[in-house]
Design an enzyme around this catalytic site. Structure first.
Site, short mmCIF file in Angstrom:
data_model
loop_
_atom_site.label_atom_id
_atom_site.label_comp_id
_atom_site.label_asym_id
_atom_site.label_seq_id
_atom_site.Cartn_x
_atom_site.Cartn_y
_atom_site.Cartn_z
N ALA A 219 3.56 1.51 -2.89
CA ALA A 219 3.11 1.01 -4.56
C ALA A 219 3.23 2.53 -4.72
O ALA A 219 2.58 3.13 -5.81
CB ALA A 219 2.32 0.30 -5.14
N TYR B 157 0.92 -1.12 0.29
CA TYR B 157 -0.14 -0.09 -0.30
C TYR B 157 0.94 1.10 -0.09
O TYR B 157 0.75 2.20 -1.12
CB TYR B 157 -1.17 -0.26 1.44
#
Length: 249
Positions: free
Chosen positions: A161, A158
């Site tokens: 990226a 999470y």
């Protein structure tokens, strides 16, 4: 003659991993490199500082700085203006990797990742774009294939990226707003053998791409060289993938 003869290059995260490889290759190609890192003890290939100090001491400066420190970045700008008179190349390479499930993510971890991977790019560009406009220079932001909208792998990236996706989109806006004076591109490496990984058993990634291996930092550095030298004089606003075919496997 080198591809970067006479150029002044600033590389964040420039003493280890991909950044270390870029620093070494750029001085070999004739640039004067200012490498920013929090710790001078960081080494690339176990011999990074030794190679630079013994062979290119007049072409390399280590500048200790936590790249999340905006005031420190502004002081760095004053230092570069005073000592070198300008800047030709800015490589925003500094980054950090933190992962976790949704429930494991803390505000502190989220802020650390975004401060390092995204906001530091904002702050360096705010500080140095005026110098790069004068030299008609180049900005290269090092992101990751994890930031591509078409690529999702794993379940816990999470923070990493999304911060890299933000860096990619920031690159596009910089390229659009600063053309034609400054070329701005983004490099998205795939799996690369660097010290970001605490588990050094890289064999677990051997089937992750079409080439059946991870990249070496030197291979990514060669792509960075292309994007920062005149060989790529008609390339701007581009997102360049170097991943051994991982994103199409």
């Amino acid at each position: 003659m080198g591809k970067l003869d006479g150029k002044i290059a600033l590389i964040t995260g420039g003493t280890s991993g991909i950044g270390g490889a870029i620093s070494l290759l750029f001085v070999q190609e004739g640039a004067t490199v200012i490498a920013v890192s929090r710790k001078s003890a960081h080494t690339y290939g176990g011999e990074f500082m030794q190679k630079l100090n013994s062979n290119f001491s007049d072409k390399f400066e280590f500048y200790p700085l936590d790249i999340t420190n905006k005031d420190g970045i502004n002081l760095l700008k004053k230092h570069i203006e005073k000592k070198y008179g300008g800047l030709d190349i800015l490589v925003n390479n500094a980054g950090c990797l933190k992962t976790g499930s949704l429930d494991e993510i803390t505000d502190e971890d989220w802020d650390i990742v975004y401060e390092t991977n995204t906001k530091s790019i904002l702050h360096t560009c705010q500080a140095f774009m005026s110098l790069l406009q004068k030299s008609r220079g180049v900005v290269l932001n090092n992101a990751s294939i994890n930031g591509l909208h078409s690529y999702v792998k794993g379940k816990k990236s999470y923070m990493y990226a999304t911060s890299k996706a933000a860096a990619i989109q920031l690159t596009r806006y910089l390229a659009k707003n600063y053309a034609p004076d400054i070329r701005v591109n983004c490099l998205c490496p795939g799996m690369t053998e660097t010290n970001l990984f605490t588990n050094r058993d890289f064999s677990r990634f051997s089937d992750s791409n079409l080439l059946g291996r991870m990249a070496q930092p030197e291979e990514i550095a060669k792509v960075a060289l292309f994007l920062c030298c005149d060989d790529s004089s008609f390339v701007t606003g581009s997102i360049i993938v170097a991943d051994g075919g991982e994103t199409i496997k």
